[in-house]
Scaffold this active site. Sequence first.
Site, PDB file in Angstrom:
ATOM      1  NE  ARG A   1      -6.381 -10.379   4.078  1.00 36.11           N
ATOM      2  CZ  ARG A   1      -7.820  -9.686   3.640  1.00 36.11           C
ATOM      3  NH1 ARG A   1      -7.537  -7.953   4.605  1.00 36.11           N
ATOM      4  NH2 ARG A   1      -9.088  -9.847   3.798  1.00 36.11           N
TER       5      ARG A   1
ATOM      6  CG  HIS B   1      -7.812  -7.182   0.269  1.00 32.73           C
ATOM      7  ND1 HIS B   1      -6.713  -7.743   0.226  1.00 32.73           N
ATOM      8  CD2 HIS B   1      -8.169  -6.236   0.643  1.00 32.73           C
ATOM      9  CE1 HIS B   1      -6.075  -7.201   1.105  1.00 32.73           C
ATOM     10  NE2 HIS B   1      -6.811  -6.471   0.874  1.00 32.73           N
TER      11      HIS B   1
ATOM     12  CE1 TYR C   1      -1.687  -7.010   3.420  1.00 32.52           C
ATOM     13  CE2 TYR C   1      -2.567  -6.330   1.440  1.00 32.52           C
ATOM     14  CZ  TYR C   1      -3.019  -6.522   2.616  1.00 32.52           C
ATOM     15  OH  TYR C   1      -4.505  -6.179   3.200  1.00 32.52           O
TER      16      TYR C   1
ATOM     17  CE1 TYR D   1      -4.380  -1.371   0.562  1.00 29.52           C
ATOM     18  CE2 TYR D   1      -2.803  -3.361   1.675  1.00 29.52           C
ATOM     19  CZ  TYR D   1      -4.388  -2.711   1.009  1.00 29.52           C
ATOM     20  OH  TYR D   1      -5.729  -3.849   1.485  1.00 29.52           O
TER      21      TYR D   1
END
Lengths: 247, 185
Positions: free
Chosen positions: A167, A170, A157, A118
């Site tokens: 995860r 998404h 990640y 991110y």
Amino acid sequence: MRRDFRRGLMRNTKVPIHGYRRPPADCHPPNDAPGYRSTAARHPTRPLVVIPQTLSEITGPMYGHRDPGPMDHDLTRQHPGEPLGERIIVAGRVLDEDERPVPETLVEVWQANAAGRYAHAEDRHEAPLDPNFSGCGRAMTNAKGEFRFLTIKPGAYPWRNHENAWRPAHVHFSVFGPSFLTRLVTQMYFPGDPLLAFDPIFNAVPGEAARRRLIASFELGATEPGWALGYRFDLVLRGRDATPMET
Amino acid sequence: MPPLTPSQTVGPFFAILVPVRDRLRLRGGGAPGVPIEVEGCVRDGKGRAVPDALLEIWQADAAGRCNHPEDPRGGGPNPSFAGFGQVHTDAAGRFAIETIKPGRVPGPGRLQAPHLLVGLFARGLLARLVTRIYFDDEPSNAGDPILDRVPPDRRPTLVATSRGGGVYRVDIALQGPQETVFFDV
């Protein structure tokens, strides 16, 4: 005349409320989900207090907060260069439980880049940032409730929830709808992702059918030939009660 | 009929979407009303600050009117007061809301006491929590149809305390002896 009408209403307080249906039990995840470690100290331990819906709740932000710009739906064109990764289209509709489109409502997305990182100072995953990808987008639904984003497929990640936790890929979604009660923040997943079976956030949704509704469907028809693969993801917000109630 | 889409957590990185702001200014459009400031702190069950929460505020204007077409007292956008805003907690879990004191909104059977609606999102919350902020210097709290539904010993968790000068203080505790009342609505 309007003033007199208003004064009358303030006196007798009788306002018809056209409320929203309560969610079925197997839809939303419980806030106490032991597999998702961060819920442990953050979930309320006392039962929620059930209250009637009032004018405060059935209204909500509808009028033009943070209106998106014309290119805000295209996450691949927010910088001078092109982001790395697989270009995808995410198209869908916002509906209510009665299948009525929700027009002119704000849909927002945010996500990791193709490497699973991110563009956020607190993301310490050792994967490269992409100078050409910020990872957030906005769009208003049209009269049919439709929206369309152009982005890149986010990477999976690791996270520190448990040993070897990852995860699944998404895209975060935020939708407002016409009321404080229709507000929804959720995540869209990709079909066939082997990490879904191990993800405590996805699996906190109690019903199997409800979990499937968080997975986009690959749709050849939504693909832009020679450019980007297409996925469809519809969002369904709370529907209205059958009849208004006089309160 | 299409079934509802389930909620998922907002996660820790929503700030890339919502500009970081630990002080929300809801007034400023020249809206009439009494200016107030509500400050507080979000804490978890271990008493630790929650530094990554997002609060959404929805409230009526000073006349008790909601900025929405379904308010029967005359819809249409209110250019001077939107009534909605988002605010983050800072590293110490704190937030501040500069707004105007809301008027009284009709409720079941009677007018409600002035209140702010709060939607709370954070990492570790799989679905939004909903609560309200009332004001301790409001005599109308005594007859409020929503406060009436809350066990008396828990009502104080919903009521901000006046510190003078229009400043109010309220803490949001996700767990613990002073756990805030959250609503199923």
